[in-house]
Scaffold this active site. Sequence first.
Site, mmCIF file in Angstrom:
data_model
loop_
_atom_site.group_PDB
_atom_site.id
_atom_site.type_symbol
_atom_site.label_atom_id
_atom_site.label_comp_id
_atom_site.label_asym_id
_atom_site.label_seq_id
_atom_site.Cartn_x
_atom_site.Cartn_y
_atom_site.Cartn_z
ATOM 1 C CG ASN A 482 26.023 6.624 -40.092
ATOM 2 O OD1 ASN A 482 26.004 7.819 -40.336
ATOM 3 N ND2 ASN A 482 25.139 6.031 -39.316
ATOM 4 C CG ASP A 483 29.116 10.430 -44.699
ATOM 5 O OD1 ASP A 483 30.234 9.971 -44.916
ATOM 6 O OD2 ASP A 483 28.248 10.577 -45.588
ATOM 7 C CB CYS A 484 25.830 11.102 -39.352
ATOM 8 S SG CYS A 484 25.478 12.023 -40.860
ATOM 9 C CG ASN A 486 30.586 12.524 -37.294
ATOM 10 O OD1 ASN A 486 29.514 13.105 -37.211
ATOM 11 N ND2 ASN A 486 31.051 12.034 -38.435
#
Length: 810
Positions: A482-484, A486
């Site tokens: 999940n790139d998001c 963070n």
Amino acid sequence: MRFGYFDDANREYVITTPQTPYPWINYLGSEEFFGLISNTSGGYAFYKDARLRRITRFRYNSVPIDNGGRYFYINDGGDVWSHTWKPVKKDLTFYECRHGLGYSTFIGERNGVRVEQLAFVPKGVNAEVHRLKVKNTSNTNKSIKLFSFIEFCLWDAQDDATNFQRNFSTGEVEIQGSAIYHKTEYKERRNHYAFYSVNAPVAAYDTDRDAFIGLYNGFEAPDSVREGACKNSVASGWSPIAAHQVNIELAPGEEKILIFILGYVENPDEEKWESKGVINKAPAQAIMERFETNEGVEEAFKELKANWSSLLSHYTLQSDDEKLNRMVNIWNPYQCMVTFNMSRSASYFESGIGRGMGFRDSNQDLLGFVHQIPERARERILDIAATQFEDGSCYHQYQPLTKKGNNDIGSGFNDDPLWLILGTTAYIKETGDFGILEEKVPFDNDEKNTASLFEHLKVSFNHVINHLGPHGLPLIGRADWNDCLNLNCFSTTPGESFQTTENQAGGVAESVFIAGMFVYIGNEYITLCKEIGYEEEANRAQVEVDKMKKAVIEHGYDGEWFLRAYDFYGNKIGSNENEEGKIFIEPQGFCIMGGIGVEEGLAEKALHSVAERLDTAYGIVLNNPAFTKYYVEMGEISTYPQGYKENAGIFCHNNPWIACAETVIGRGDRAFEVYKKIAPAYLEDISDIHKTEPYVYSQMIAGKDAVRHGEAKNSWLTGTAAWNFITISQWILGIKPDYKGLKVDPCIPADWKGYTVTREFKGALYEITISNPHHVCRGVKEMLVDGKKIEGNTIPNFTEGTHKVEVTLG
Ligand code: BGC
Ligand code: NOJ
């Protein structure tokens, strides 16, 4: 509501109106030359790399949408129209677009003229062929003028869209006969040009955009077309285009064929010129000659179709479910080819300049593609591995043209290395090619610093254990799948990228998802080590995997589901204790695929929680409750409005993991239900809500908290294609490639009577018939191979011949 229908016999989706809820596109080409083409002929072409070698220009997010493409205009005694409806948008008495595998056809008819177009990229050729059949369907003579139009891009699509102070002065063309050559920058450092030709004499041409269109017109009303005459303009700077004018006389019932070629040529340095300033056109002419006649086109088209028949024959299903057959046999493998080729670079949602080949993306894409052309998967694995660093970390992406990694979209995603192991083991299981493990592969493309591919896998595995946090769980780094999410970013500056902003140091953010991945993929690594006799390495890895399992059960389970992560400070994410984002989908899928908590009943509980909290009619949302405000310690995930993208959208890529997890605990009914919810063929009837193409997966469907629940975005380039293909073909229908042979382990809805899968595997063909007389979900009771009963449920490798396999469940 539908806007067309599936024609399974021809493997086509037939679109019956040009006004689909969104442009419905197709891809031409699957080797080096590619085109995107919409149902109204919008789109563009490029060679290998959508950013660095763009051939025709396209403006994203234009008004109206999908503006610019390979356009044709008819001027029939002053009545101007296009058979693809756009750009002119005059009413047609008949319109049809068929998107097939690697080609599209268009038919448009108006006022007694019918135009039929076939568009495709022939195998082994760097060009698009556009064959037009123009027919007089009236009973009077027709005298029409046909115009073609494409707009060249000055190669680097990013520069082309931004650097006008230079580019408005560089454009150059050459014209010879009916061919227009685009040669901007050829004089200096480029060894390539593009061309657009037609196999008929032209009455006139234009190569300067403003001359053809008129400075104040749009594509729908070019001056030259309206006036019925091109101006023989020669581009000099500004915007080079190629437009042909062909005058056609047609008696009643008469048909004429025109063949247009949009091609790309590279010349070696010493063969660049024919004479001073005159480009060497021989290679382009060879292509034109090949398609000078309709026979040449027919032959190449037949070859393309035959190639697809052969690619699709590697896995075919016969079941009672027409929609399922259509997904498994046609559209899902087709999309897997496209995602393999494009990664996340060029679609109608990916501009071709933002992202190249993703490390994790391409490794996953090849899972769904490897059985089609294993040699290409092999090459891809080696290319990807060559962008890895010595410590196991990786560039998150690389450019297809240069094959060099870059940090343009961030780096330090701690899940990336593990995907390389999964891609490689899938390849070896499919092919038996253990030799790939001995290939010397550079680190960071440095030919002076190489190691075997096996070493690359080892450093991938080690990268996780070298980066563990306080709970013994993997540190997340920039983010995981999940790139998001963070967790180390803490961004407070508007517009700052969550993917590239420097992380705050000193945190302890850990990912339970990577832990699940590590166990699942770690098991793959262990099995591989054993296969090649690396017992010691297998034992070492086993210890680490067992430790991780324990860590997840101790610190990664929240009572009724798996936690998602620990944040920078060590606080829980995806826990019942949280106010928002109490539960996330990803760890429920991957931890259970890794077998964590299955015996203890934790898996079943977690899947129950998924059904209860995350499920909707259109698929399973990523998290719940959706985030309603910005959490600086969580990053991009909480920037999206509720229900979209990674904030509680139905992020389709991870839905298959839940279906796989359901098969782990033997629930075939639920697994298939999860599969079906996002499978496009089943959504055709709600195309008005869904909006994107009903023949391919989209990355995201708006979740239950969204204003537009059920609306999809970002079609085509998504890991969903590979994962839902694996889910259905391997985990549900249960035909799994393995080192020792094909393993048969279905997990299906209990009411299924049976089905047949034909699978080509390591040189042999297997016709596998599954019967389910006792209506169970899982369990192979008996298996006959060529009439003989065999122990267990793995069909041995035969390497040749056709073999009948009869499997009874019970
Ligand atoms: C998107 C992801 C993408 C990431 C990095 C996010 O907004 O949802 O799909 O990978 O940005 O560009
Ligand atoms: C899209 C990216 O391409 C993929 O790599 C990522 O896993 C998902 N977004 C989820 O963030």
